[in-house]
Design a protein around this motif. Structure first.
Motif, PDB file in Angstrom:
ATOM      1  N   GLU A 142       0.877  -1.298   0.024  1.00 25.08           N
ATOM      2  CA  GLU A 142      -0.041  -0.104   0.062  1.00 25.08           C
ATOM      3  C   GLU A 142       0.647   1.292  -0.050  1.00 25.08           C
ATOM      4  O   GLU A 142       0.422   2.186   0.000  1.00 25.08           O
ATOM      5  N   LEU A 143       1.982   1.161   0.153  1.00 29.29           N
ATOM      6  CA  LEU A 143       3.105   2.225  -0.088  1.00 29.29           C
ATOM      7  C   LEU A 143       3.009   3.014  -1.073  1.00 29.29           C
ATOM      8  O   LEU A 143       3.241   2.232  -2.144  1.00 29.29           O
ATOM      9  N   ASP A 144       3.000   4.205  -1.210  1.00 24.27           N
ATOM     10  CA  ASP A 144       3.170   5.108  -2.588  1.00 24.27           C
ATOM     11  C   ASP A 144       4.610   5.160  -2.880  1.00 24.27           C
ATOM     12  O   ASP A 144       5.447   5.000  -1.914  1.00 24.27           O
ATOM     13  N   ALA A 145       4.670   5.807  -4.034  1.00 18.82           N
ATOM     14  CA  ALA A 145       6.318   5.975  -4.321  1.00 18.82           C
ATOM     15  C   ALA A 145       7.057   6.772  -3.490  1.00 18.82           C
ATOM     16  O   ALA A 145       8.234   6.607  -3.037  1.00 18.82           O
ATOM     17  N   GLY A 146       6.356   7.784  -2.948  1.00 16.30           N
ATOM     18  CA  GLY A 146       7.124   8.718  -2.014  1.00 16.30           C
ATOM     19  C   GLY A 146       7.397   8.171  -0.983  1.00 16.30           C
ATOM     20  O   GLY A 146       8.446   8.359  -0.135  1.00 16.30           O
ATOM     21  N   ASN A 147       6.394   7.282  -0.080  1.00 18.74           N
ATOM     22  CA  ASN A 147       6.755   6.943   1.111  1.00 18.74           C
ATOM     23  C   ASN A 147       7.670   5.743   1.068  1.00 18.74           C
ATOM     24  O   ASN A 147       8.549   5.249   1.734  1.00 18.74           O
ATOM     25  N   ARG A 148       7.799   4.896  -0.057  1.00 20.31           N
ATOM     26  CA  ARG A 148       8.715   3.879  -0.422  1.00 20.31           C
ATOM     27  C   ARG A 148      10.050   4.354  -0.499  1.00 20.31           C
ATOM     28  O   ARG A 148      11.185   3.698  -0.119  1.00 20.31           O
ATOM     29  N   HIS A 149      10.227   5.670  -1.192  1.00 23.85           N
ATOM     30  CA  HIS A 149      11.630   6.371  -1.371  1.00 23.85           C
ATOM     31  C   HIS A 149      12.129   6.840  -0.076  1.00 23.85           C
ATOM     32  O   HIS A 149      13.052   6.516   0.525  1.00 23.85           O
ATOM     33  N   ALA A 150      11.210   7.357   0.794  1.00 22.15           N
ATOM     34  CA  ALA A 150      11.546   7.754   2.286  1.00 22.15           C
ATOM     35  C   ALA A 150      11.722   6.607   3.064  1.00 22.15           C
ATOM     36  O   ALA A 150      12.845   6.548   3.887  1.00 22.15           O
ATOM     37  N   ALA A 151      11.299   5.402   2.894  1.00 25.60           N
ATOM     38  CA  ALA A 151      11.462   4.292   3.831  1.00 25.60           C
ATOM     39  C   ALA A 151      12.940   3.657   3.459  1.00 25.60           C
ATOM     40  O   ALA A 151      13.825   3.284   4.200  1.00 25.60           O
ATOM     41  N   GLN A 152      13.391   3.941   2.069  1.00 23.68           N
ATOM     42  CA  GLN A 152      14.510   3.537   1.764  1.00 23.68           C
ATOM     43  C   GLN A 152      15.751   4.381   2.081  1.00 23.68           C
ATOM     44  O   GLN A 152      16.899   3.872   2.716  1.00 23.68           O
ATOM     45  N   GLY A 153      15.448   5.694   2.231  1.00 22.54           N
ATOM     46  CA  GLY A 153      16.217   6.687   2.644  1.00 22.54           C
ATOM     47  C   GLY A 153      16.479   6.338   4.365  1.00 22.54           C
ATOM     48  O   GLY A 153      17.780   6.413   4.790  1.00 22.54           O
ATOM     49  N   GLU A 154      15.545   6.136   4.854  1.00 19.75           N
ATOM     50  CA  GLU A 154      15.684   5.814   6.481  1.00 19.75           C
ATOM     51  C   GLU A 154      16.571   4.437   6.604  1.00 19.75           C
ATOM     52  O   GLU A 154      17.433   4.287   7.409  1.00 19.75           O
ATOM     53  N   TRP A 199      20.839  12.737  -0.910  1.00 19.47           N
ATOM     54  CA  TRP A 199      19.613  12.254  -1.344  1.00 19.47           C
ATOM     55  C   TRP A 199      18.378  12.806  -1.549  1.00 19.47           C
ATOM     56  O   TRP A 199      17.764  12.621  -2.739  1.00 19.47           O
ATOM     57  N   PHE A 200      18.187  14.194  -0.960  1.00 13.50           N
ATOM     58  CA  PHE A 200      17.228  15.075  -1.444  1.00 13.50           C
ATOM     59  C   PHE A 200      17.783  15.719  -2.784  1.00 13.50           C
ATOM     60  O   PHE A 200      16.816  16.138  -3.751  1.00 13.50           O
ATOM     61  N   ARG A 201      19.065  16.026  -3.067  1.00 15.02           N
ATOM     62  CA  ARG A 201      19.515  16.384  -4.389  1.00 15.02           C
ATOM     63  C   ARG A 201      19.047  15.445  -5.398  1.00 15.02           C
ATOM     64  O   ARG A 201      18.452  15.697  -6.495  1.00 15.02           O
ATOM     65  N   GLU A 202      19.392  14.263  -5.295  1.00 23.39           N
ATOM     66  CA  GLU A 202      19.148  13.287  -6.303  1.00 23.39           C
ATOM     67  C   GLU A 202      17.595  13.105  -6.521  1.00 23.39           C
ATOM     68  O   GLU A 202      17.183  12.998  -7.695  1.00 23.39           O
ATOM     69  N   ALA A 203      16.701  13.471  -5.508  1.00 22.18           N
ATOM     70  CA  ALA A 203      15.135  13.177  -5.336  1.00 22.18           C
ATOM     71  C   ALA A 203      14.714  14.485  -6.241  1.00 22.18           C
ATOM     72  O   ALA A 203      13.804  14.320  -7.213  1.00 22.18           O
ATOM     73  N   ARG A 204      15.294  15.765  -6.048  1.00 24.37           N
ATOM     74  CA  ARG A 204      15.042  16.823  -6.752  1.00 24.37           C
ATOM     75  C   ARG A 204      15.276  16.554  -8.394  1.00 24.37           C
ATOM     76  O   ARG A 204      14.465  16.927  -9.200  1.00 24.37           O
ATOM     77  N   PHE A 205      16.378  16.228  -8.617  1.00 16.53           N
ATOM     78  CA  PHE A 205      17.049  15.846 -10.182  1.00 16.53           C
ATOM     79  C   PHE A 205      15.741  14.951 -10.909  1.00 16.53           C
ATOM     80  O   PHE A 205      15.412  15.116 -11.989  1.00 16.53           O
ATOM     81  N   ALA A 206      15.462  13.771 -10.051  1.00 18.16           N
ATOM     82  CA  ALA A 206      14.492  12.827 -10.701  1.00 18.16           C
ATOM     83  C   ALA A 206      13.418  13.453 -10.773  1.00 18.16           C
ATOM     84  O   ALA A 206      12.659  13.300 -11.694  1.00 18.16           O
ATOM     85  N   ALA A 207      12.772  14.364  -9.727  1.00 16.85           N
ATOM     86  CA  ALA A 207      11.370  14.899 -10.008  1.00 16.85           C
ATOM     87  C   ALA A 207      11.523  15.843 -11.248  1.00 16.85           C
ATOM     88  O   ALA A 207      10.474  15.913 -12.018  1.00 16.85           O
ATOM     89  N   VAL A 208      12.686  16.624 -11.405  1.00 15.67           N
ATOM     90  CA  VAL A 208      12.702  17.507 -12.656  1.00 15.67           C
ATOM     91  C   VAL A 208      12.509  16.629 -13.901  1.00 15.67           C
ATOM     92  O   VAL A 208      12.113  17.047 -14.803  1.00 15.67           O
ATOM     93  N   ALA A 209      13.378  15.943 -13.757  1.00 13.32           N
ATOM     94  CA  ALA A 209      13.531  14.962 -15.029  1.00 13.32           C
ATOM     95  C   ALA A 209      12.373  14.271 -15.704  1.00 13.32           C
ATOM     96  O   ALA A 209      11.684  14.204 -16.666  1.00 13.32           O
ATOM     97  N   GLY A 210      11.546  13.827 -14.357  1.00 13.60           N
ATOM     98  CA  GLY A 210      10.059  13.332 -14.663  1.00 13.60           C
ATOM     99  C   GLY A 210       9.181  14.453 -15.206  1.00 13.60           C
ATOM    100  O   GLY A 210       8.404  14.019 -15.986  1.00 13.60           O
ATOM    101  N   THR A 211       9.164  15.734 -14.632  1.00 13.85           N
ATOM    102  CA  THR A 211       8.239  16.648 -15.238  1.00 13.85           C
ATOM    103  C   THR A 211       8.760  17.032 -16.704  1.00 13.85           C
ATOM    104  O   THR A 211       7.760  17.367 -17.515  1.00 13.85           O
TER     105      THR A 211
END
Length: 213
Positions: A142-154, A199-211
């Motif tokens: 039931e985890l969405d992509a954002g929470n799955r990414h957060a759990a991986q970071g933890e 971690w957050f820098r890569e996440a921002r780049f991934a989000a920009v690439a997705g948009t």
């Protein structure tokens, strides 16, 4: 079942904190005993902060867990078991570190390397169990992509703590390096800070690439 497990875990961590109570179980009966008890405040604060760190990690993990399964129960019970053992070397370490910062040397009678060897083993076991909890949470469908990414970071953050504890344990085993064993933990703000930044820098780049796609 999950609510009972959470209540049991919270109670166990609360009990672990009571073992760090200032001055032990005997109430001060004179000024000297009261002064000695107050002098334990820094050691209590150090131990309380570390236990709270592990407890709060379990609270965050509950947000990813979902319904949970036998593995989440097993890991939570293991964490409870470990914290009730870990509290004793934690108390010894906190008292020694607090006394050292105050210029009074260390009150621990024996080899400092032995102290941080036992403390480090407990720290590694607690951190590894916490990392396993967050890794287990990623199995929740039931985890969405954002929470799955957060759990991986933890998970990765707690693995950094595991690696740091192992370095300290190794340093504590050699006479030439045992005095550096406590310093290994001082690197955590830098290593975790660097990881979080990347971690957050890569996440921002991934989000920009997705948009852009």
């Amino acid at each position: 079942m999950t609510s009972r497990l959470d209540n049991f875990t919270d109670a166990a961590f609360a009990f672990a904190v009571t073992l760090l109570v200032i001055g032990g179980s005997e109430a001060p009966s004179d000024y000297a005993m009261l002064s000695a008890a107050v002098a334990e405040v820094p050691a209590f604060a150090i131990g309380f902060a570390i236990i709270a760190m592990f407890w709060f990690a379990h609270v965050r993990w509950r947000g990813f867990r979902g319904e949970g399964d036998w593995l989440s129960v097993l890991l939570s019970v293991l964490l409870v078991f470990l914290v009730l053992i870990y509290v004793q070397p934690l108390r010894a370490m906190a008292r020694s570190f607090s006394s050292f910062l105050g210029g009074g040397g260390t009150p621990f009678v024996g080899d400092l390397g032995d102290l941080f060897f036992i403390y480090g083993l407990g720290f590694v076991a607690m951190a590894a169990t916490t990392a396993a909890l967050f890794r287990e949470a990623r199995r929740n469908p039931e985890l969405d992509a954002g929470n799955r990414h957060a759990a991986q970071g933890e998970t990765r953050i707690w693995l950094i703590l595991v690696a740091t504890g192992l370095v300290s344990v190794l340093l504590s085993r050699f006479e030439a390096t045992e005095n550096f064993a406590p310093l290994a933990y001082a690197t955590l703000p830098a290593t975790i800070g660097l990881f979080v930044w990347r971690w957050f820098r890569e996440a921002r780049f991934a989000a920009v690439a997705g948009t852009e796609e």
